[in-house]
Design a protein around this motif. Structure first.
Motif, PDB file in Angstrom:
ATOM      1  N   UNK A 169      15.128  89.361  29.972  1.00  0.00           N
ATOM      2  CA  UNK A 169      14.453  90.006  31.099  1.00  0.00           C
ATOM      3  C   UNK A 169      13.039  90.437  30.718  1.00  0.00           C
ATOM      4  N   UNK A 170      12.868  90.956  29.487  1.00  0.00           N
ATOM      5  CA  UNK A 170      11.544  91.396  29.033  1.00  0.00           C
ATOM      6  C   UNK A 170      10.601  90.209  28.880  1.00  0.00           C
ATOM      7  N   UNK A 171      11.108  89.096  28.326  1.00  0.00           N
ATOM      8  CA  UNK A 171      10.278  87.900  28.157  1.00  0.00           C
ATOM      9  C   UNK A 171       9.859  87.352  29.518  1.00  0.00           C
ATOM     10  N   UNK A 172      10.798  87.338  30.467  1.00  0.00           N
ATOM     11  CA  UNK A 172      10.469  86.860  31.817  1.00  0.00           C
ATOM     12  C   UNK A 172       9.435  87.765  32.485  1.00  0.00           C
ATOM     13  N   UNK A 173       9.608  89.076  32.292  1.00  0.00           N
ATOM     14  CA  UNK A 173       8.651  90.025  32.884  1.00  0.00           C
ATOM     15  C   UNK A 173       7.256  89.810  32.287  1.00  0.00           C
ATOM     16  N   UNK A 174       7.178  89.674  30.956  1.00  0.00           N
ATOM     17  CA  UNK A 174       5.888  89.437  30.302  1.00  0.00           C
ATOM     18  C   UNK A 174       5.258  88.139  30.802  1.00  0.00           C
ATOM     19  N   UNK A 175       6.095  87.133  30.990  1.00  0.00           N
ATOM     20  CA  UNK A 175       5.581  85.854  31.481  1.00  0.00           C
ATOM     21  C   UNK A 175       4.999  86.003  32.881  1.00  0.00           C
ATOM     22  N   UNK A 176       5.656  86.806  33.717  1.00  0.00           N
ATOM     23  CA  UNK A 176       5.136  87.032  35.072  1.00  0.00           C
ATOM     24  C   UNK A 176       3.829  87.813  35.041  1.00  0.00           C
ATOM     25  N   UNK A 177       3.595  88.575  33.949  1.00  0.00           N
ATOM     26  CA  UNK A 177       2.342  89.316  33.788  1.00  0.00           C
ATOM     27  C   UNK A 177       1.265  88.466  33.115  1.00  0.00           C
ATOM     28  N   UNK A 178       1.590  87.213  32.782  1.00  0.00           N
ATOM     29  CA  UNK A 178       0.621  86.334  32.134  1.00  0.00           C
ATOM     30  C   UNK A 178       0.574  86.479  30.636  1.00  0.00           C
ATOM     31  N   UNK A 179       1.607  87.056  30.018  1.00  0.00           N
ATOM     32  CA  UNK A 179       1.640  87.268  28.564  1.00  0.00           C
ATOM     33  C   UNK A 179       2.792  86.496  27.938  1.00  0.00           C
ATOM     34  N   UNK A 180       2.540  85.945  26.762  1.00  0.00           N
ATOM     35  CA  UNK A 180       3.581  85.235  26.021  1.00  0.00           C
ATOM     36  C   UNK A 180       4.002  86.069  24.821  1.00  0.00           C
ATOM     37  N   UNK A 181       5.100  85.661  24.159  1.00  0.00           N
ATOM     38  CA  UNK A 181       5.601  86.361  22.968  1.00  0.00           C
ATOM     39  C   UNK A 181       5.723  85.359  21.829  1.00  0.00           C
ATOM     40  N   UNK A 182       5.224  85.753  20.660  1.00  0.00           N
ATOM     41  CA  UNK A 182       5.353  84.901  19.473  1.00  0.00           C
ATOM     42  C   UNK A 182       6.203  85.623  18.437  1.00  0.00           C
ATOM     43  N   UNK A 183       7.325  85.001  18.060  1.00  0.00           N
ATOM     44  CA  UNK A 183       8.223  85.544  17.035  1.00  0.00           C
ATOM     45  C   UNK A 183       7.891  84.855  15.706  1.00  0.00           C
TER      46      UNK A 183
END
Length: 518
Positions: free
Chosen positions: A111-125
């Motif tokens: 849910x957090x990754x999807x929310x960040x994606x909707x805000x235009x932000x990606x996540x790098x692990x």
């Protein structure tokens, strides 16, 4: 020969500097005060150097939560701050060491990754080498986060087992120190100044004072940083630690996410150890308090039982918006009056009317019968008027219908690819790539649809009115006495008016006024 001068023409570069990616780093640090400082600054240095060596990045901030559980987002203030900054379009990418640092709850991770994606932000692990802007498959992310979740659950089970074993063999040292003690080398040591106040509370209770009056007395006469409350006094009078005993495992954490402590009501065994530390009060005084408390509880239950369930917190004063409270007269009749009722220096704080319990119940019966008999006039006409208003305001704009059509189309396309994959026509990589794209788009559309509905007050009101109409269709035609179930189902708040009326605000926000006194 003529000397021909060479002319050098300097052409300035026309390529503009690329816009730098705004990067945020998220981490969790140790709860130990010194380690927390060291860990935080170490990670600040690491991420500062990490971003400094990449001329395409600029550091937004380091978001560092204490070493608390990663299984529940609500307890991580820095994580929530990061999500808020991302929502405000301050972050392009979030860098985190691993899934175990980001979240150990697979559902909240997705849910957090999807929310960040909707805000235009990606996540790098970093450790997993997964970038959500490139790796579009939610299946990989779900598997990784599920492993992290399982690791957290295993750690919780190990800690719980270790604690229970120490309780059984008597080596458990409580981390919770009650008022009146301090912990020294694993032992509870009496703080005499606080212990004197505890003895005073027990003596006042045995002298005939109730918890409410004890609170007033302690606030008036005692100094210090103790905040005296009704719940605190009641807990103190029942706390076995003040006689030198210890009841262990009053609370436990079930292996269900999110991991939360709950009162132990028989789910696990409790362990009672006697004379584990020095007592503050005598065992005789503690037993006497228990006996007096049991007698008072029995007497109160006999006189006042079953009088507050459906009205407590529902009845408000229109004049000052304070809740009404119940009070018993000498005749044992129950009345309701505003919490602000009374006088200060001879002047009334609130002039609200006092209602008997019978008057309120009778008013509800009258309101229900009026509503039932005039259902078409009250509900149907209101719905029709709201629909007319909605058409005029929207002026033909039907965005929700457009969204519904696109969701249906995407669902059909997703089904086609599922059938192709099941038939072996396309491989798994192609299938996941296509279906993830459709699922992400449908998630975005559903979020947009929900937002539109929530913002459309008329639509919400119409739906609530229809729900009330459906309920009334299956309810009694005529009410002769108070039905608490019906009251709880349809009434949101009851307002006591200064003209002797009671206004019932229903859950669909309709208000019906019934005059009790004229």
């Amino acid at each position: 020969m003529e000397n021909t001068a060479k002319q050098v023409i300097i052409i300035n570069p026309t390529k503009k500097d690329e816009k730098k990616i705004r990067v945020a780093a998220y981490c969790r640090v140790s709860t130990d005060s010194q380690d927390q400082v060291n860990s935080f600054f170490a990670q600040v240095r690491y991420y500062t150097d990490y971003i400094r060596h990449n001329d395409k990045m600029t550091l937004v901030d380091i978001y560092a939560d204490e070493g608390i559980t990663g299984t529940e987002v609500d307890k991580r203030d820095e994580f929530k701050r990061m999500m808020k900054d991302a929502k405000n379009r301050k972050i392009d990418r979030v860098v985190v060491k691993s899934f175990t640092r980001f979240a150990r709850n697979s559902l909240e991770c997705l849910e957090s990754i999807r929310a960040l994606k909707s805000y235009g932000a990606s996540v790098y692990f970093e450790n997993d080498h997964i970038d959500t802007s490139i790796h579009n498959s939610e299946m990989i992310i779900y598997i990784k986060s599920a492993f992290a979740q399982n690791e957290a659950m295993s750690a919780s089970r190990r800690m719980a087992l270790s604690t229970r074993m120490r309780m059984e063999d008597g080596t458990f040292v409580t981390p919770n120190v009650p008022y009146g003690y301090r912990l020294e080398n694993g032992e509870l040591v009496i703080v005499e100044e606080e212990a004197a106040r505890i003895r005073k509370v027990f003596e006042l209770y045995l002298s005939g004072m109730g918890a409410n009056n004890i609170v007033k007395e302690m606030r008036r006469t005692e100094q210090g940083n103790m905040r005296w409350t009704m719940s605190g006094i009641k807990y103190m009078l029942n706390n076995e630690r003040y006689v030198g005993d210890m009841l262990m495992q009053k609370f436990y954490t079930p292996q269900i996410l999110p991991l939360r402590s709950r009162p132990n009501k028989g789910a696990l065994p409790m362990y009672y150890a006697k004379d584990t530390h020095e007592p503050i009060i005598t065992r005789e005084m503690f037993d006497s308090v228990k006996k007096v408390k049991a007698e008072r509880d029995e007497r109160y239950t006999t006189v006042h039982s079953g009088k507050k369930e459906f009205l407590q917190g529902k009845l408000k004063c229109r004049c000052c918006n304070r809740n009404y409270r119940k009070r018993f007269l000498q005749t044992q009749e129950m009345v309701w009056l505003c919490n602000n009722k009374g006088t200060v220096d001879g002047v009334n704080k609130c002039n609200s009317i006092i209602y008997t319990d019978f008057e309120i119940k009778s008013a509800f019966v009258q309101m229900y019968n009026t509503l039932k008999q005039n259902e078409k006039v009250i509900i149907d006409e209101t719905i029709a008027q709201l629909n007319t208003l909605k058409v005029k305001v929207n002026a033909g704009n039907d965005e929700i219908a457009v969204i519904d059509n696109e969701i249906a189309s995407l669902a059909d396309q997703n089904k086609v690819y599922a059938e192709l994959y099941a038939s072996g026509i396309i491989d798994e990589v192609t299938y996941l790539g296509k279906t993830d794209k459709y699922k992400n788009r449908m998630t975005e559309l559903r979020c947009r649809r929900l937002k539109l509905i929530n913002e459309d007050e008329e639509e919400l009101c119409i739906e609530n009115l229809r729900e009330l109409k459906r309920f009334l269709a299956n309810s009694m035609d005529f009410m002769t006495e108070m039905d608490e179930g019906v009251f709880s189902r349809i009434v949101k708040t009851v307002y006591a008016e200064d003209d002797g009326a009671l206004t019932f605000r229903l859950k669909c926000d309709l208000e019906l006024k019934i005059y009790v006194r004229r």
